[in-house]
Design a protein around this motif. Structure first.
Motif, PDB file in Angstrom:
ATOM      1  N   THR A  90       0.846  -1.195   0.000  1.00  0.00           N
ATOM      2  CA  THR A  90       0.000   0.000   0.000  1.00  0.00           C
ATOM      3  C   THR A  90       0.884   1.248   0.000  1.00  0.00           C
ATOM      4  OG1 THR A  90      -0.154   0.196   2.421  1.00  0.00           O
ATOM      5  CG2 THR A  90      -1.744  -1.253   1.336  1.00  0.00           C
ATOM      6  N   SER A  91       0.237   2.396  -0.015  1.00  0.00           N
ATOM      7  CA  SER A  91       0.964   3.678  -0.019  1.00  0.00           C
ATOM      8  C   SER A  91       1.162   4.199   1.401  1.00  0.00           C
ATOM      9  CB  SER A  91       0.205   4.703  -0.857  1.00  0.00           C
ATOM     10  OG  SER A  91       0.034   4.258  -2.184  1.00  0.00           O
ATOM     11  N   PHE A  92       1.423   3.295   2.329  1.00  0.00           N
ATOM     12  CA  PHE A  92       1.521   3.672   3.735  1.00  0.00           C
ATOM     13  C   PHE A  92       2.575   4.748   3.967  1.00  0.00           C
ATOM     14  CE2 PHE A  92       3.292   3.203   7.997  1.00  0.00           C
ATOM     15  CZ  PHE A  92       2.163   3.242   8.780  1.00  0.00           C
ATOM     16  N   PHE A  93       3.749   4.599   3.376  1.00  0.00           N
ATOM     17  CA  PHE A  93       4.830   5.540   3.630  1.00  0.00           C
ATOM     18  C   PHE A  93       4.594   6.880   2.915  1.00  0.00           C
ATOM     19  CE2 PHE A  93       6.766   1.403   4.446  1.00  0.00           C
ATOM     20  CZ  PHE A  93       7.285   1.616   5.712  1.00  0.00           C
ATOM     21  N   ASP A  94       3.856   6.868   1.804  1.00  0.00           N
ATOM     22  CA  ASP A  94       3.434   8.133   1.199  1.00  0.00           C
ATOM     23  C   ASP A  94       2.455   8.853   2.110  1.00  0.00           C
ATOM     24  OD1 ASP A  94       4.981   7.768  -1.071  1.00  0.00           O
ATOM     25  OD2 ASP A  94       3.388   6.732  -2.168  1.00  0.00           O
ATOM     26  N   TRP A  95       1.552   8.093   2.725  1.00  0.00           N
ATOM     27  CA  TRP A  95       0.614   8.702   3.686  1.00  0.00           C
ATOM     28  C   TRP A  95       1.373   9.256   4.883  1.00  0.00           C
ATOM     29  CZ3 TRP A  95      -2.884   3.720   3.786  1.00  0.00           C
ATOM     30  CH2 TRP A  95      -3.477   3.562   2.530  1.00  0.00           C
ATOM     31  N   LEU A  96       2.407   8.538   5.301  1.00  0.00           N
ATOM     32  CA  LEU A  96       3.213   9.020   6.429  1.00  0.00           C
ATOM     33  C   LEU A  96       3.882  10.347   6.091  1.00  0.00           C
ATOM     34  CD1 LEU A  96       4.572   8.654   9.187  1.00  0.00           C
ATOM     35  CD2 LEU A  96       6.319   7.259   8.044  1.00  0.00           C
ATOM     36  N   SER A  98       2.983  12.589   3.809  1.00  0.00           N
ATOM     37  CA  SER A  98       1.972  13.643   3.691  1.00  0.00           C
ATOM     38  C   SER A  98       1.464  14.078   5.055  1.00  0.00           C
ATOM     39  CB  SER A  98       0.808  13.154   2.823  1.00  0.00           C
ATOM     40  OG  SER A  98       1.242  12.813   1.526  1.00  0.00           O
ATOM     41  N   THR A  99       1.248  13.119   5.942  1.00  0.00           N
ATOM     42  CA  THR A  99       0.760  13.445   7.284  1.00  0.00           C
ATOM     43  C   THR A  99       1.753  14.307   8.037  1.00  0.00           C
ATOM     44  OG1 THR A  99      -0.504  11.373   7.370  1.00  0.00           O
ATOM     45  CG2 THR A  99      -0.047  12.470   9.462  1.00  0.00           C
ATOM     46  N   LEU A 100       3.038  13.966   7.954  1.00  0.00           N
ATOM     47  CA  LEU A 100       4.056  14.752   8.656  1.00  0.00           C
ATOM     48  C   LEU A 100       4.126  16.173   8.106  1.00  0.00           C
ATOM     49  CD1 LEU A 100       6.956  12.156   9.030  1.00  0.00           C
ATOM     50  CD2 LEU A 100       5.355  12.951  10.786  1.00  0.00           C
ATOM     51  N   VAL A 101       4.055  16.322   6.782  1.00  0.00           N
ATOM     52  CA  VAL A 101       4.105  17.663   6.190  1.00  0.00           C
ATOM     53  C   VAL A 101       2.918  18.500   6.656  1.00  0.00           C
ATOM     54  CG1 VAL A 101       3.986  18.957   4.033  1.00  0.00           C
ATOM     55  CG2 VAL A 101       5.433  16.930   4.176  1.00  0.00           C
ATOM     56  N   VAL A 102       1.725  17.930   6.588  1.00  0.00           N
ATOM     57  CA  VAL A 102       0.523  18.679   6.955  1.00  0.00           C
ATOM     58  C   VAL A 102       0.490  18.973   8.452  1.00  0.00           C
ATOM     59  CG1 VAL A 102      -1.993  18.560   7.062  1.00  0.00           C
ATOM     60  CG2 VAL A 102      -0.803  17.797   5.004  1.00  0.00           C
ATOM     61  N   VAL A 103       0.817  17.977   9.271  1.00  0.00           N
ATOM     62  CA  VAL A 103       0.728  18.143  10.725  1.00  0.00           C
ATOM     63  C   VAL A 103       1.759  19.153  11.220  1.00  0.00           C
ATOM     64  CG1 VAL A 103       1.127  16.980  12.916  1.00  0.00           C
ATOM     65  CG2 VAL A 103      -0.298  15.903  11.185  1.00  0.00           C
ATOM     66  N   LEU A 104       2.999  19.011  10.786  1.00  0.00           N
ATOM     67  CA  LEU A 104       4.043  19.930  11.245  1.00  0.00           C
ATOM     68  C   LEU A 104       3.806  21.341  10.710  1.00  0.00           C
ATOM     69  CD1 LEU A 104       7.215  17.662  10.905  1.00  0.00           C
ATOM     70  CD2 LEU A 104       5.859  18.172  12.945  1.00  0.00           C
ATOM     71  N   GLY A 105       3.380  21.457   9.456  1.00  0.00           N
ATOM     72  CA  GLY A 105       3.089  22.783   8.908  1.00  0.00           C
ATOM     73  C   GLY A 105       1.929  23.453   9.619  1.00  0.00           C
ATOM     74  N   THR A 106       0.873  22.690   9.883  1.00  0.00           N
ATOM     75  CA  THR A 106      -0.276  23.251  10.596  1.00  0.00           C
ATOM     76  C   THR A 106       0.109  23.669  12.004  1.00  0.00           C
ATOM     77  OG1 THR A 106      -1.791  21.855   9.313  1.00  0.00           O
ATOM     78  CG2 THR A 106      -2.617  22.776  11.379  1.00  0.00           C
ATOM     79  N   THR A 107       0.891  22.840  12.688  1.00  0.00           N
ATOM     80  CA  THR A 107       1.299  23.161  14.054  1.00  0.00           C
ATOM     81  C   THR A 107       2.153  24.425  14.090  1.00  0.00           C
ATOM     82  OG1 THR A 107       1.256  20.814  14.655  1.00  0.00           O
ATOM     83  CG2 THR A 107       2.505  22.292  16.074  1.00  0.00           C
ATOM     84  N   LEU A 108       3.113  24.534  13.189  1.00  0.00           N
ATOM     85  CA  LEU A 108       4.006  25.690  13.179  1.00  0.00           C
ATOM     86  C   LEU A 108       3.245  26.977  12.878  1.00  0.00           C
ATOM     87  CD1 LEU A 108       6.847  26.889  13.295  1.00  0.00           C
ATOM     88  CD2 LEU A 108       7.106  26.332  10.869  1.00  0.00           C
ATOM     89  N   ASP A 247      -1.010   9.892  -3.808  1.00  0.00           N
ATOM     90  CA  ASP A 247       0.262   9.980  -3.100  1.00  0.00           C
ATOM     91  C   ASP A 247       0.310  11.140  -2.121  1.00  0.00           C
ATOM     92  OD1 ASP A 247       0.167  11.892  -5.073  1.00  0.00           O
ATOM     93  OD2 ASP A 247       2.271  11.705  -5.639  1.00  0.00           O
ATOM     94  N   LYS A 248      -0.751  11.949  -2.057  1.00  0.00           N
ATOM     95  CA  LYS A 248      -0.801  13.062  -1.110  1.00  0.00           C
ATOM     96  C   LYS A 248      -1.801  12.821   0.023  1.00  0.00           C
ATOM     97  CE  LYS A 248       0.695  16.726  -4.253  1.00  0.00           C
ATOM     98  NZ  LYS A 248       0.365  18.038  -4.867  1.00  0.00           N
ATOM     99  N   TYR A 249      -2.401  11.658   0.061  1.00  0.00           N
ATOM    100  CA  TYR A 249      -3.349  11.353   1.121  1.00  0.00           C
ATOM    101  C   TYR A 249      -2.646  11.343   2.473  1.00  0.00           C
ATOM    102  CZ  TYR A 249      -7.018   9.876  -2.154  1.00  0.00           C
ATOM    103  OH  TYR A 249      -7.985   9.828  -3.116  1.00  0.00           O
ATOM    104  N   THR A 250      -3.352  11.828   3.478  1.00  0.00           N
ATOM    105  CA  THR A 250      -2.887  11.678   4.847  1.00  0.00           C
ATOM    106  C   THR A 250      -3.393  10.347   5.401  1.00  0.00           C
ATOM    107  OG1 THR A 250      -4.834  12.842   5.698  1.00  0.00           O
ATOM    108  CG2 THR A 250      -2.876  14.166   5.204  1.00  0.00           C
ATOM    109  N   PHE A 251      -2.966  10.006   6.611  1.00  0.00           N
ATOM    110  CA  PHE A 251      -3.397   8.743   7.202  1.00  0.00           C
ATOM    111  C   PHE A 251      -4.916   8.654   7.297  1.00  0.00           C
ATOM    112  CE2 PHE A 251       0.831   8.068   9.527  1.00  0.00           C
ATOM    113  CZ  PHE A 251       1.226   7.124   8.603  1.00  0.00           C
ATOM    114  N   ALA A 252      -5.543   9.736   7.716  1.00  0.00           N
ATOM    115  CA  ALA A 252      -6.991   9.726   7.913  1.00  0.00           C
ATOM    116  C   ALA A 252      -7.729   9.434   6.608  1.00  0.00           C
ATOM    117  CB  ALA A 252      -7.456  11.055   8.498  1.00  0.00           C
ATOM    118  N   VAL A 253      -7.214   9.952   5.495  1.00  0.00           N
ATOM    119  CA  VAL A 253      -7.844   9.719   4.197  1.00  0.00           C
ATOM    120  C   VAL A 253      -7.434   8.352   3.648  1.00  0.00           C
ATOM    121  CG1 VAL A 253      -8.157  10.613   1.866  1.00  0.00           C
ATOM    122  CG2 VAL A 253      -7.849  12.181   3.767  1.00  0.00           C
TER     123      VAL A 253
END
Length: 302
Positions: A90-96, A98-108, A247-253
């Protein structure tokens, strides 16, 4: 001349009235029954919280997608093949990623904007500063379903559909209002004399904020950062609407890809959910002590 010696029948420390209790409970201490009751309640609460996680892990060991309908049959055929399939096919590591980019960017971005807003309202008196915080609060009253359409039109006009930046900005619209209220309340606990001392030393308002106030506000910043992290990590509605590429899906998606109109691979979904929860759980376990220590340290400790 004779001397009479009188011996006490018992030491003074052992003397007590006949009707006195054998042991006096320490002030503020609990009785044995109260202690047992509190421990029993905590044990039940802990089991209640852990049961869904344990049940999800148990279902993830079933090799067939319909094993969740007959969980008793899983005992005789447990396997970790679901985890191997998720990690390899699966695209697990692509989701990982994307999730890190979105989560860290949103937090910052969310914490920086919220801290600046909270400090401005706490320290500065400009026209409408009270109404600003209430406007931020009112924005939280609108359901997400109402906001998705206008947000989609705005992001489309800015050409930010299917981009990490677009999703980060959208997530900030839900994170900043709460975090701004949180930071404003924490800045109110920091004495104004610190700002005045900064001005006496020749610091600008921004210099005072960055060099004096923010170091004292670390506990509040930590809480805001964790709230932002958790909200962005589990957000589904915005991510499934504004991210179109696989390839841009986050874990939730990405979890939703295991369930379609004609098929539902519950076993793979359960395995993916367990894998997603592990890094988040480890992260929060490692930092929770520092977070609690910071919150109990007080706003005026450096």
């Amino acid at each position: 001349m004779s001397t009479t010696t009188v011996e006490n029948s018992a030491p003074a420390t052992e003397r007590r009235p006949a009707n006195a209790p054998a042991r006096t409970r320490r002030r503020g201490g609990q009785s044995r029954a109260a202690t047992l009751a509190s421990h029993a309640v905590l044990i039940v609460a802990s089991l209640t919280a852990l049961f869904p996680v344990a049940w999800l892990f148990f279902l993830s060991l079933g090799p067939d997608k319909d094993d969740y309908l007959h969980p008793g049959r899983i005992w005789g055929k447990m396997t970790f093949d679901n985890y191997a399939f998720v990690l390899q096919d699966t695209s697990f590591f692509d989701w990982l990623k994307s999730t890190l980019v979105v989560v860290l960017g949103t937090t910052l971005i969310g914490v920086v904007v919220a801290a600046s807003t909270g400090y401005a309202v706490s320290r500065m008196r400009f026209p409408g500063y009270r109404k600003l915080m209430w406007v931020l609060l009112v924005t939280q009253m609108f359901p997400i379903a109402v906001l998705i359409v206008p947000m989609y039109q705005i992001l489309s006009a800015l050409q930010l559909i299917d981009s990490y930046l677009g999703l980060i900005l959208v997530n900030c619209t839900t994170i900043v209002p709460y975090c701004a209220w949180l930071m404003k309340g924490y800045f109110d606990t920091i004495p104004f004399e610190i700002d005045e001392a900064g001005r006496v030393d020749g610091l600008t308002p921004f210099g005072t904020f960055a060099r004096l106030i923010l170091p004292l506000a670390k506990p509040g910043l930590a809480v805001a950062a964790f709230y932002s992290f958790l909200t962005a990590f589990g957000e589904v509605a915005f991510a499934s609407t504004f991210l179109l590429s696989d390839d841009k899906y986050t874990f939730a998606v990405g979890l939703q890809t295991f369930v379609s109109e004609h098929d539902a691979q519950r076993n793979l979904m359960a395995a993916t959910a367990v894998l997603i929860a592990i890094p988040a759980a480890v992260f929060f376990y490692l930092v929770q002590k520092n977070l609690v220590t910071g919150l109990t340290a007080g706003g005026t400790k450096g």
